[in-house]
Design an enzyme around this catalytic site. Structure first.
Site, PDB file in Angstrom:
ATOM      1  CG  ASP A 207      37.849 -23.507  82.673  1.00 41.54           C
ATOM      2  OD1 ASP A 207      36.825 -23.710  82.005  1.00 41.54           O
ATOM      3  OD2 ASP A 207      37.838 -23.443  83.917  1.00 41.54           O
ATOM      4  CB  SER A 231      33.528 -25.647  83.881  1.00 41.79           C
ATOM      5  OG  SER A 231      34.030 -24.399  83.475  1.00 41.79           O
ATOM      6  CD  GLN A 281      34.255 -25.156  79.925  1.00 36.30           C
ATOM      7  OE1 GLN A 281      33.792 -24.023  79.899  1.00 36.30           O
ATOM      8  NE2 GLN A 281      35.411 -25.440  80.498  1.00 36.30           N
TER       9      GLN A 281
END
Length: 289
Positions: A207, A231, A281
């Site tokens: 991430d 996110s 993502q």
């Protein structure tokens, strides 16, 4: 092992407060919200604690629902959806202040033989040992800023080395804009031979740079561009065993962005070129007026 990595491993050692209920905490830092990779990693630890040791996680699908509050613990509730002969499925919900901040589904699989192929090939990039640490590159970019130098001097759990431009470099030089990012990373310590730990640490690191790949395409950078980002969801597939204390190349690209959202995807390769992890993502990238 530096203090930052020791702290991370301690954060991943969740407290079990009831059957299928675990409690995690955040680092003692002045941050506005919990890092998404931390929540994903802790949720995966919680799920793994309820699964037989002969099964390895092969995929996870997660949604970031609300910003995490770093000042209070996070409670992880694990739901045992299925325990089959080959696959085990868990649903994990992270809760703070009585509300869900994050939800994840994770699937585990016993090792089996099967057909094999790998169509993707690792990009040709310089060896990690020949590249400077990201902190050194940031020093050169930001100049003599005492506050920044203090921040960059802090130990980090992950050794990251970029084989492509940083967002701040593309912000200063439009010719460096690109929708691709290549980053070598590893945890610089001899870690235990626990397959779940190495998967969890890859989830934590996954991430860090994916959203930056979206920014890089537009010459934007955190702290320099008037934007807000977060996110939205995160999916990972774990293809082969690997070690997070050995160099992994995280090859990332952003195929699309529009409507205050952007998509990024990445592949993690071992130094020998084996594809071991795939990541996708979606993130919110909202220009501020």
């Amino acid at each position: 092992m530096n203090e930052a990595l020791k702290e991370l491993l301690d954060l991943l050692d969740l407290e079990q407060i009831e059957l299928d209920i675990f409690r995690g905490r955040s680092p003692e830092e002045r941050i506005q919200r919990v890092f998404g990779g931390q929540v994903a990693a802790q949720a995966l630890v919680a799920a793994g604690r309820t699964v037989p040791k002969d099964r390895n996680v092969h995929s996870l699908h997660a949604y970031f629902i609300r910003p995490g509050d770093p000042s209070v613990p996070i409670v992880y509730n694990v739901e045992r959806l299925r325990d089959g002969r080959s696959f085990t499925t868990r649903r994990i919900q992270a809760v703070q202040h009585g509300k869900a901040i994050f939800t994840m589904s994770a699937s585990f699989h016993i090792p089996e033989e099967g057909v094999e192929h790998q169509a993707l090939r690792m990009p040709e990039v310089p060896d990690p040992e020949t590249l400077p640490a990201v902190q050194d590159r940031m020093y050169e970019l930001m100049g003599d800023n005492p506050a920044l130098r203090d921040m960059l001097a802090r130990p980090r759990p992950v050794d990251a080395r970029y084989a492509s431009p940083l967002t701040w470099e593309a912000f200063q030089n439009p010719e460096l804009r690109s929708a691709n990012t290549n980053v070598w990373f590893r945890y610089d310590a001899d870690l235990p031979d626990d397959p779940l730990l190495h998967v969890v640490l890859a989830a934590y690191a996954s991430d860090f740079t994916l959203v930056d790949t979206i920014l890089l395409a537009h010459g934007m950078a955190w702290g320099a561009s008037n934007i807000m980002g977060a996110s939205l969801d995160h999916a990972m597939w774990f293809h082969r065993p690997f070690r997070a204390d050995e160099w992994l190349l995280y090859a990332q690209e952003s195929p699309w962005s529009a409507g205050a959202r952007g998509l990024a995807r990445g592949e993690m390769y071992t130094a020998s070129g084996e594809l071991v992890v795939s990541v996708v993502q979606e993130a919110m990238i909202r220009p501020l007026k």
